[in-house]
Design a protein around this motif. Structure first.
Motif, PDB file in Angstrom:
ATOM      1  N   UNK B  53       0.834  -1.206   0.000  1.00 36.07           N
ATOM      2  CA  UNK B  53       0.000   0.000   0.000  1.00 36.07           C
ATOM      3  C   UNK B  53       0.869   1.257   0.000  1.00 36.07           C
ATOM      4  N   UNK B  54       2.002   1.191   0.692  1.00 39.55           N
ATOM      5  CA  UNK B  54       2.925   2.330   0.703  1.00 39.55           C
ATOM      6  C   UNK B  54       3.532   2.526  -0.677  1.00 39.55           C
ATOM      7  N   UNK B  55       3.884   1.403  -1.322  1.00 41.16           N
ATOM      8  CA  UNK B  55       4.433   1.490  -2.680  1.00 41.16           C
ATOM      9  C   UNK B  55       3.420   2.118  -3.635  1.00 41.16           C
ATOM     10  N   UNK B  56       2.158   1.688  -3.560  1.00 36.86           N
ATOM     11  CA  UNK B  56       1.124   2.262  -4.433  1.00 36.86           C
ATOM     12  C   UNK B  56       1.056   3.767  -4.261  1.00 36.86           C
ATOM     13  N   UNK B  57       1.133   4.191  -3.013  1.00 37.95           N
ATOM     14  CA  UNK B  57       1.089   5.612  -2.726  1.00 37.95           C
ATOM     15  C   UNK B  57       2.312   6.326  -3.322  1.00 37.95           C
ATOM     16  N   UNK B  58       3.479   5.711  -3.199  1.00 35.27           N
ATOM     17  CA  UNK B  58       4.693   6.293  -3.786  1.00 35.27           C
ATOM     18  C   UNK B  58       4.547   6.444  -5.303  1.00 35.27           C
ATOM     19  N   UNK B  59       4.057   5.399  -5.975  1.00 36.44           N
ATOM     20  CA  UNK B  59       3.916   5.486  -7.437  1.00 36.44           C
ATOM     21  C   UNK B  59       2.935   6.583  -7.826  1.00 36.44           C
ATOM     22  N   UNK B  60       1.841   6.711  -7.049  1.00 36.30           N
ATOM     23  CA  UNK B  60       0.855   7.752  -7.350  1.00 36.30           C
ATOM     24  C   UNK B  60       1.487   9.150  -7.210  1.00 36.30           C
ATOM     25  N   UNK B  61       2.237   9.362  -6.131  1.00 37.04           N
ATOM     26  CA  UNK B  61       2.869  10.677  -5.919  1.00 37.04           C
ATOM     27  C   UNK B  61       3.819  10.994  -7.083  1.00 37.04           C
ATOM     28  N   UNK B  62       4.574   9.992  -7.520  1.00 38.31           N
ATOM     29  CA  UNK B  62       5.528  10.212  -8.622  1.00 38.31           C
ATOM     30  C   UNK B  62       4.805  10.460  -9.942  1.00 38.31           C
ATOM     31  N   UNK B  63       3.683   9.753 -10.157  1.00 40.48           N
ATOM     32  CA  UNK B  63       2.908   9.951 -11.389  1.00 40.48           C
ATOM     33  C   UNK B  63       2.256  11.326 -11.386  1.00 40.48           C
ATOM     34  N   UNK B  64       1.660  11.717 -10.266  1.00 41.48           N
ATOM     35  CA  UNK B  64       0.957  13.000 -10.202  1.00 41.48           C
ATOM     36  C   UNK B  64       1.922  14.187 -10.271  1.00 41.48           C
TER      37      UNK B  64
END
Lengths: 111, 111
Positions: B53-64
């Motif tokens: 779940x932390x990784x998903x959040x990291x990818x979202x922050x990098x994408x956004x």
């Protein structure tokens, strides 16, 4: 002047420095601190529409990351950029960021 | 492959990019994504002790922030660095950061 605690040069790491730069208000404060070393916190925050408590938090994040030195000078706090420490620890990092920050739209809203 | 939404190049701003880079795990993921474009999320996160779940959040922050493009490829998500967009929008920003990140101590703990 009484200096506030700050991390030693050799203990600085990259992610906290980037985190400290990764906010529009902090980026503007860093830009101003580099342009006017030795200014007080209130001089550097002039015109920014940010609550005092938020500003205190911003200065703490920048100090703990190793971007700036802070010293108590009577009723003021004076800010010095740790340009030498950062240049030695992370050569080539800060100049492009400061140049690009100067070209960003001006910051005025609260963050 | 179905691309996930991402900001247009001309709307990218500096502070969110620096924020996205300002975490040791994200910095390591960015470094790996630049070294191996087109890899899946799980390939890039290999060996990092970080909850999904932390990784998903990291990818979202990098994408956004505009650092990476993500596309759904069957059961995988593939990552491409937005090197061209970032190089045009923020010339000279990323290369020193990626070089310095490669010299940082390895990331393994949860963040």
């Amino acid at each position: 002047m009484r200096p506030l605690p700050e991390p030693a040069r050799e203990s600085l790491t990259l992610a906290p420095v980037l985190h400290a730069l990764g906010d529009p208000v902090r980026l503007e404060l860093v830009r101003r601190a580099w342009a006017s070393p030795g200014s007080t916190c209130s001089e550097l925050a002039d015109g920014l529409d940010v609550p005092m408590s938020t500003l205190s938090n911003h200065w703490r994040i920048m100090r703990e990351a190793g971007l700036i030195s802070m010293a108590v000078d009577g009723r003021n706090r004076r800010i010095r950029p740790r340009a030498d420490d950062l240049g030695r620890r992370f050569p080539g990092l800060l100049d492009p960021i400061l140049s690009l920050a100067a070209a960003e739209p001006p910051v005025s809203a609260a963050s």
